[in-house]
Design an enzyme around this catalytic site. Structure first.
Site, PDB file in Angstrom:
ATOM      1  N   CYS A 175       6.795  -5.623  15.380  1.00 20.70           N
ATOM      2  CA  CYS A 175       6.372  -4.718  16.452  1.00 20.70           C
ATOM      3  C   CYS A 175       4.894  -5.016  16.760  1.00 20.70           C
ATOM      4  O   CYS A 175       4.062  -4.996  15.857  1.00 20.70           O
ATOM      5  CB  CYS A 175       6.555  -3.259  16.023  1.00 20.70           C
ATOM      6  SG  CYS A 175       8.268  -2.873  15.575  1.00 20.70           S
TER       7      CYS A 175
ATOM      8  N   GLU B  64       0.822  -1.200   0.000  1.00 22.75           N
ATOM      9  CA  GLU B  64       0.000   0.000   0.000  1.00 22.75           C
ATOM     10  C   GLU B  64       0.861   1.256   0.000  1.00 22.75           C
ATOM     11  O   GLU B  64       1.962   1.265   0.538  1.00 22.75           O
ATOM     12  CB  GLU B  64      -0.897   0.012   1.251  1.00 22.75           C
ATOM     13  CG  GLU B  64      -1.879  -1.133   1.227  1.00 22.75           C
ATOM     14  CD  GLU B  64      -2.758  -1.203   2.471  1.00 22.75           C
ATOM     15  OE1 GLU B  64      -3.808  -1.831   2.386  1.00 22.75           O
ATOM     16  OE2 GLU B  64      -2.391  -0.621   3.501  1.00 22.75           O
TER      17      GLU B  64
ATOM     18  N   CYS C 154       6.414  -7.065   6.726  1.00 25.38           N
ATOM     19  CA  CYS C 154       7.558  -6.567   7.502  1.00 25.38           C
ATOM     20  C   CYS C 154       7.990  -7.661   8.457  1.00 25.38           C
ATOM     21  O   CYS C 154       7.154  -8.388   9.000  1.00 25.38           O
ATOM     22  CB  CYS C 154       7.161  -5.314   8.286  1.00 25.38           C
ATOM     23  SG  CYS C 154       8.537  -4.534   9.173  1.00 25.38           S
TER      24      CYS C 154
ATOM     25  N   CYS D 135       1.858  -2.739  15.534  1.00 26.39           N
ATOM     26  CA  CYS D 135       1.802  -2.323  14.125  1.00 26.39           C
ATOM     27  C   CYS D 135       1.097  -3.382  13.288  1.00 26.39           C
ATOM     28  O   CYS D 135       1.432  -4.566  13.360  1.00 26.39           O
ATOM     29  CB  CYS D 135       3.221  -2.096  13.601  1.00 26.39           C
ATOM     30  SG  CYS D 135       3.296  -1.808  11.818  1.00 26.39           S
TER      31      CYS D 135
ATOM     32  N   CYS E 246      -0.702   5.955  10.040  1.00 25.25           N
ATOM     33  CA  CYS E 246       0.537   5.240  10.338  1.00 25.25           C
ATOM     34  C   CYS E 246       0.243   3.944  11.059  1.00 25.25           C
ATOM     35  O   CYS E 246      -0.557   3.900  11.981  1.00 25.25           O
ATOM     36  CB  CYS E 246       1.483   6.036  11.207  1.00 25.25           C
ATOM     37  SG  CYS E 246       0.958   7.668  11.570  1.00 25.25           S
TER      38      CYS E 246
ATOM     39  N   CYS F 292       3.504   8.440   1.185  1.00 23.97           N
ATOM     40  CA  CYS F 292       4.010   7.463   2.153  1.00 23.97           C
ATOM     41  C   CYS F 292       4.102   6.134   1.409  1.00 23.97           C
ATOM     42  O   CYS F 292       3.095   5.630   0.905  1.00 23.97           O
ATOM     43  CB  CYS F 292       3.030   7.375   3.323  1.00 23.97           C
ATOM     44  SG  CYS F 292       3.467   6.153   4.560  1.00 23.97           S
TER      45      CYS F 292
HETATM   46  N1  SAH Z   1       9.669   0.120   9.738  1.00 26.39           N
HETATM   47  C1  SAH Z   1       9.738   1.553   9.755  1.00 26.39           C
HETATM   48  C2  SAH Z   1       8.574   2.202   9.044  1.00 26.39           C
HETATM   49  C3  SAH Z   1       7.304   1.799   9.702  1.00 26.39           C
HETATM   50  S1  SAH Z   1       5.865   2.735   9.767  1.00 26.39           S
HETATM   51  C4  SAH Z   1       9.776   2.034  11.189  1.00 26.39           C
HETATM   52  O1  SAH Z   1       9.475   1.270  12.077  1.00 26.39           O
HETATM   53  O2  SAH Z   1      10.127   3.177  11.417  1.00 26.39           O
HETATM   54  C5  SAH Z   1       6.178   4.311  10.318  1.00 26.39           C
HETATM   55  C6  SAH Z   1       5.861   4.620  11.770  1.00 26.39           C
HETATM   56  O3  SAH Z   1       4.545   4.238  12.178  1.00 26.39           O
HETATM   57  C7  SAH Z   1       6.809   3.922  12.710  1.00 26.39           C
HETATM   58  O4  SAH Z   1       7.285   4.857  13.637  1.00 26.39           O
HETATM   59  C8  SAH Z   1       5.919   2.923  13.371  1.00 26.39           C
HETATM   60  O5  SAH Z   1       6.414   2.517  14.613  1.00 26.39           O
HETATM   61  C9  SAH Z   1       4.629   3.689  13.468  1.00 26.39           C
HETATM   62  N2  SAH Z   1       3.479   2.845  13.773  1.00 26.39           N
HETATM   63  C10 SAH Z   1       3.304   1.550  13.469  1.00 26.39           C
HETATM   64  N3  SAH Z   1       2.131   1.099  13.918  1.00 26.39           N
HETATM   65  C11 SAH Z   1       1.525   2.144  14.532  1.00 26.39           C
HETATM   66  C12 SAH Z   1       0.282   2.310  15.179  1.00 26.39           C
HETATM   67  N4  SAH Z   1      -0.576   1.298  15.282  1.00 26.39           N
HETATM   68  N5  SAH Z   1      -0.006   3.516  15.700  1.00 26.39           N
HETATM   69  C13 SAH Z   1       0.854   4.548  15.564  1.00 26.39           C
HETATM   70  N6  SAH Z   1       2.042   4.456  14.952  1.00 26.39           N
HETATM   71  C14 SAH Z   1       2.390   3.265  14.441  1.00 26.39           C
END
Ligand code: SAH
Length: 414
Positions: free
Chosen positions: A170, A146, A166, A173, A397, A159
Site C-alpha cells: 500500500c 515493532e 509486509c 504505508c 498507525c 498493537c
Molecule cells: N495489513 C493490515 C494491518 C496494517 S496496519 C491492514 O492493512 O489492515 C493497520 C491500519 O493502518 C490499516 O488500516 C492501514 O491501512 C493503516 N495505515 C497504514 N499506513 C497508514 C498511514 N500512513 N496513515 C494512516 N493509516 C495508515
C-alpha cells in the site's frame, strides 16, 4: 501454512485476476509486485532470515497437549508443562531462576526446550507521558519488528506485528514500502504481547500496575497472509491460563487489506474476534491504487465477505479509512461509502493520514474531515475518528518501519 492457502486460492477463479500482476506474490519477499512511488520501494532487506531458518520452538507455538509431550520427552512429568506455561502466560517470565516451583535441575532443560528468548528489545521509545511505548524488536535471525503499547484510562491496547515487513505494498504505508521479509511465528507474535504485559505488571508504565486488555493486529504485516500463525496466536492470547493468556476474544482485532478467502475462513473459525477491513476507498478505481490487492478482490467482494463475517459472528466490522487530502476525502466518496455501508453491521474508523517519509500525500483538511463524518452519519453509519497516538515516536498507525527507526537510532549514537 499461509503459502498453501495462497497457492490453492491463487489458482481459484477470480474476476479480477486478469487485471493486473498478482500483488500477493510472496515468492520474492522484499519486492512488491507493483511499482511503488516512494524512495524505499523494492529495497531489499538484509536479514539473516533470508536463509529461511525457522524461529526456535517455543511453548507459545504449541497447544498445551503438545507442550506436555515435549516435557515428557525430556523425562519430566507432563504437569510441568502447565507449570512452565503459568510462568510464561500468567507471570510473564521465561527466566529459569524465577521458577521456584520447579526442581532446580529441571529448570534449565525445560526452559531451553520450551522458552527460548525469541525477541530482543533493540530500542524503546515512549511519548504521551510514557503511556505510549513503541518497542523495536530483533528476532533470532536479525529481522526487525515493532509493537506499540497504548495505555488509556480504561484499557491497555497492544498493537502487534504479524510479519517482518509486509507484501501488500500500500503506497501510503511505511511498512509496505520495503516489502516482506518473513512471516512471524506464533510465539514471536505472542511474545510481543507478553512483553507488554510484563512491563505493565511490573509497574513500568505510568498509571500503576495493569494488564493488557486489548490486542490489535495493526502493526507490521498483513495478518491474514500469515494465517495459521495468526490464528494460533489468537488462540494462545485468548485461551485461559495455563493454555494461554486469557485475554477476551472480543478484545482482539484482526485488521486486513481484504483477503477475501481468508476472511471467509476466519469467519468459520468461530473465534469472534473483531474484524477490521482497511478499505480506504469506496470505489475500485482508487482502491486499486491505494490497496493494490484490490485488483485481486474488489470492493464489492471485500464488503460481501465482511458482511458474511458480521453475520457469522454477530460482531460489528470496523471499516478503516485513512483520510488522504484530495485523494479519497471528497464528499462524493463519503456518500458512496455511506451508501455501501448503510444498514450493515459496521462502523467506520477514520484515520487522519500519517504522512510517511517521502510521500506526497498528507492528512485531509479539518473541514473535509468534518464533512466526511457528517455525510457518513447522514447515511446512518456510525463513525469515529481515530486518535493519532504515538506520532512523535513514529508509533502511530502506518508508521512502523523498523529500518528507518534503526538508522535514526544510529545517527543519534556518538
Ligand atoms: N495489513 C493490515 C494491518 C496494517 S496496519 C491492514 O492493512 O489492515 C493497520 C491500519 O493502518 C490499516 O488500516 C492501514 O491501512 C493503516 N495505515 C497504514 N499506513 C497508514 C498511514 N500512513 N496513515 C494512516 N493509516 C495508515
Amino acid at each position: 501454512m499461509q503459502e498453501d492457502l495462497f497457492n490453492s486460492e491463487r489458482s481459484g477463479v477470480s474476476p479480477s485476476s486478469s487485471r493486473a500482476p498478482d500483488p500477493l506474490s510472496q515468492a520474492e519477499p522484499g519486492r512488491p509486485a507493483e511499482p511503488v512511488p516512494l524512495a524505499l520501494a523494492g529495497r531489499r532487506r538484509d536479514s539473516a532470515s533470508r536463509t529461511g531458518a525457522r524461529p526456535p520452538r517455543h511453548l507459545a507455538d504449541l497447544p498445551l497437549a503438545q507442550r506436555r509431550e515435549v516435557v515428557a520427552g525430556l523425562g519430566q512429568p507432563p504437569f510441568r508443562a502447565s507449570q512452565l506455561s503459568r510462568h510464561f502466560f500468567g507471570r510473564y517470565t521465561d527466566r529459569p531462576e524465577e521458577m521456584s516451583d520447579l526442581p532446580r535441575a529441571a529448570r534449565d532443560p525445560l526452559a531451553q526446550a520450551l522458552l527460548p528468548r525469541l525477541l530482543t528489545a533493540e530500542r524503546e521509545l515512549s511519548c504521551d507521558a510514557g503511556t505510549t511505548r513503541k518497542t523495536l524488536w530483533r528476532t533470532f535471525d536479525g529481522a526487525l519488528v515493532e509493537s506499540v503499547l497504548m495505555r488509556y484510562p480504561d484499557r491497555v491496547t497492544m498493537c502487534v506485528s504479524s510479519q517482518a515487513g509486509c507484501g501488500m505494498a500500500c503506497p501510503f504505508c511505511a511498512t509496505g514500502q520495503a516489502g516482506l521479509t518473513r512471516n512471524l511465528s506464533t510465539a514471536e507474535i505472542v511474545a510481543q504481547v507478553v512483553a507488554g504485559a510484563r512491563a505493565l505488571a511490573g509497574g513500568e508504565v505510568p498509571g500503576g500496575p495493569g494488564r493488557v486488555s486489548n490486542v490489535v493486529f495493526m502493526g507490521m504485516g498483513e495478518p491474514l497472509a500469515n494465517y495459521a500463525a495468526v490464528i494460533a496466536a489468537v488462540r494462545r492470547l485468548t485461551d485461559p491460563v495455563p493454555a494461554g493468556m486469557g485475554i477476551s476474544r472480543r478484545s482482539v482485532t484482526v485488521s486486513t487489506v481484504g483477503l477475501v478467502p481468508a476472511i471467509a475462513r476466519l469467519a468459520a473459525e468461530r473465534l469472534s474476534v473483531t474484524l477490521a477491513v482497511s478499505l480506504h476507498a469506496p470505489d475500485d478505481e482508487l482502491r486499486d491504487t491505494l490497496v493494490p490487492v484490490n485488483r485481486r478482490w474488489q470492493v464489492a467482494e471485500v464488503l460481501a465477505a465482511a458482511w458474511d463475517y458480521a453475520a457469522a459472528t454477530g460482531r460489528r466490522v470496523s471499516i478503516e479509512y485513512a483520510l488522504i487530502r484530495d485523494i479519497n476525502d471528497q464528499a462524493w466518496r463519503a456518500d458512496l461509502l455511506g451508501s455501501r455501508l448503510a444498514g450493515q453491521l459496521a462502523h467506520v474508523n477514520l484515520i487522519p493520514l500519517n504522512p510517511t517519509p517521502g510521500s506526497k500525500w498528507t492528512a485531509s483538511r479539518p473541514a473535509a474531515q468534518r464533512e466526511f463524518v457528517r455525510r457518513l452519519e447522514a447515511h446512518g453509519v456510525p463513525v469515529t475518528v481515530r486518535d493519532t497516538r504515538g506520532r512523535e515516536i513514529d508509533g502511530a498507525c502506518g508508521q512502523l518501519a523498523a529500518s528507518a527507526l534503526v538508522s535514526a537510532a544510529h545517527e543519534q549514537s556518538p
